[in-house]
Design a protein around this motif. Structure first.
Motif, PDB file in Angstrom:
ATOM      1  N   GLU A 102       0.644  -1.068   0.022  1.00 13.64           N
ATOM      2  CA  GLU A 102      -0.165   0.051  -0.213  1.00 13.64           C
ATOM      3  C   GLU A 102       0.706   1.382   0.128  1.00 13.64           C
ATOM      4  N   VAL A 123     -11.109   9.086   3.637  1.00 18.27           N
ATOM      5  CA  VAL A 123     -12.019   9.334   4.970  1.00 18.27           C
ATOM      6  C   VAL A 123     -11.173  10.169   5.982  1.00 18.27           C
ATOM      7  N   GLY A 124     -10.006  10.093   6.015  1.00 17.02           N
ATOM      8  CA  GLY A 124      -9.100  11.058   6.902  1.00 17.02           C
ATOM      9  C   GLY A 124      -9.283  12.313   6.606  1.00 17.02           C
ATOM     10  N   THR A 176      -4.257   3.660  11.963  1.00 27.08           N
ATOM     11  CA  THR A 176      -4.570   3.489  10.303  1.00 27.08           C
ATOM     12  C   THR A 176      -4.000   2.155   9.900  1.00 27.08           C
ATOM     13  N   LEU A 217      -5.463   1.574   2.022  1.00 30.65           N
ATOM     14  CA  LEU A 217      -4.894   2.854   2.559  1.00 30.65           C
ATOM     15  C   LEU A 217      -5.445   4.056   1.819  1.00 30.65           C
ATOM     16  N   GLN A 265      -2.353   7.683  15.741  1.00 32.38           N
ATOM     17  CA  GLN A 265      -3.275   7.495  14.561  1.00 32.38           C
ATOM     18  C   GLN A 265      -2.500   6.523  13.562  1.00 32.38           C
ATOM     19  N   LEU A 269      -6.306  -0.464  10.446  1.00 29.65           N
ATOM     20  CA  LEU A 269      -7.536  -0.372   9.613  1.00 29.65           C
ATOM     21  C   LEU A 269      -7.089  -1.231   8.190  1.00 29.65           C
ATOM     22  N   VAL A 270      -5.805  -0.921   7.773  1.00 21.92           N
ATOM     23  CA  VAL A 270      -5.189  -1.411   6.441  1.00 21.92           C
ATOM     24  C   VAL A 270      -4.988  -3.126   6.745  1.00 21.92           C
ATOM     25  N   VAL A 327      -8.844  -2.699   4.969  1.00 19.14           N
ATOM     26  CA  VAL A 327      -9.529  -1.270   4.306  1.00 19.14           C
ATOM     27  C   VAL A 327      -8.237  -0.852   3.593  1.00 19.14           C
ATOM     28  N   VAL A 347      -8.753   4.896   3.658  1.00 14.20           N
ATOM     29  CA  VAL A 347      -8.545   5.634   4.975  1.00 14.20           C
ATOM     30  C   VAL A 347      -8.329   6.935   4.853  1.00 14.20           C
ATOM     31  N   LEU A 348      -7.147   7.357   3.807  1.00 16.01           N
ATOM     32  CA  LEU A 348      -6.832   8.598   3.578  1.00 16.01           C
ATOM     33  C   LEU A 348      -7.909   9.613   3.298  1.00 16.01           C
TER      34      LEU A 348
END
Length: 253
Positions: free
Chosen positions: A128, A177-178, A161, A171, A157, A164-165, A169, A174-175
């Protein structure tokens, strides 16, 4: 330092008080003479005592100049310093006034940054952590890259992260949504700042400064708890909604 000394009311010298001409005061304070004149124009520095055509400054002027320098180093504007000094001249305790400033400006975040190598970062996100994801994370302000070292602003954080990965999920998701979460957090923080500025700091002239400082200190954890509790409750609602929909999805699959 000047050999000039103040005079008593009867005209005789008082050797206990030292006075400075403007050049001498500037040298003692470590600022240019033109800066002193500018401070006087802005009402930051009281006028000197006049002895004929010569202006004579006291140690009180020197102390005030050093205070101005300290406040400038702390990030205060000259207008803000002028207001602080005016409050001091009116008999308020400048320490209490600065206590308000500290209570308002002390960082709310106590996150611990973490610095790792690019290889260590890639190991956290196998498959990722390409250059695109790295550049995107840097653009979002999550990381700073210095050669082969990467600093993330928050150890917690970064760990979240990675969790989640590992759970599946991507990456990139995630970014994304972040980024949206940060926008929502900025809006939420702006509401709290307006609330505090309007209803607490706006009444600074009407309250005891020590009491106001305590109020501001109490607001910090209260605001954070409000956000955390509200987010937890919202998550409960969203999870229940997904669970309620899940049997229907199974029936139609």
């Amino acid at each position: 330092m000047s050999d000039v000394v103040a005079e008593k009311q009867d005209g005789t010298p008082d050797d206990g008080i030292r006075e400075y001409r403007i050049g001498e005061l500037a040298k003692a304070a470590g600022v240019p003479a033109r800066t002193l004149r500018y401070y006087q124009e802005r009402k930051l520095l009281p006028p000197p005592r006049r002895s004929g055509r010569v202006g004579l400054y006291s140690d009180d002027h020197l102390a005030r100049l050093r205070m101005i320098g300290n406040l400038l180093e702390r990030g205060h504007t000259l207008e803000g310093i002028r207001e602080l000094l005016a409050a001091w001249d009116q008999g308020r305790d400048i320490g209490a006034v600065l206590g308000i400033e500290k209570a308002v400006t002390t960082p709310w975040s106590h996150e611990v940054p973490v610095t790792i190598s690019l290889d260590e970062l890639a190991a956290l996100f196998p498959g990722e952590g390409d250059a695109g994801a790295l550049n995107r994370a840097a653009a979002l302000g999550l990381i700073e890259v210095d050669g082969d070292r990467v600093t993330h602003w928050s150890r917690r954080q970064l760990d979240a992260t990675a969790t989640l990965v590992r759970a599946g999920v991507p990456l990139d998701a995630v970014l994304t949504v972040g980024r949206e979460l940060q926008r929502s957090m900025d809006d939420l923080a702006a509401m709290f700042v307006r609330l505090i500025a309007t209803h607490v700091v706006g009444r600074i002239g009407d309250q005891d400064l020590g009491e106001l400082t305590e109020i501001l200190a109490r607001l910090r954890p209260g605001a954070q708890v409000t956000v955390e509790a509200g987010f937890a409750r919202a998550m409960d609602r969203q999870v229940r909604a997904v669970i309620d929909e899940f049997p229907g999805r199974l029936a139609t699959s």
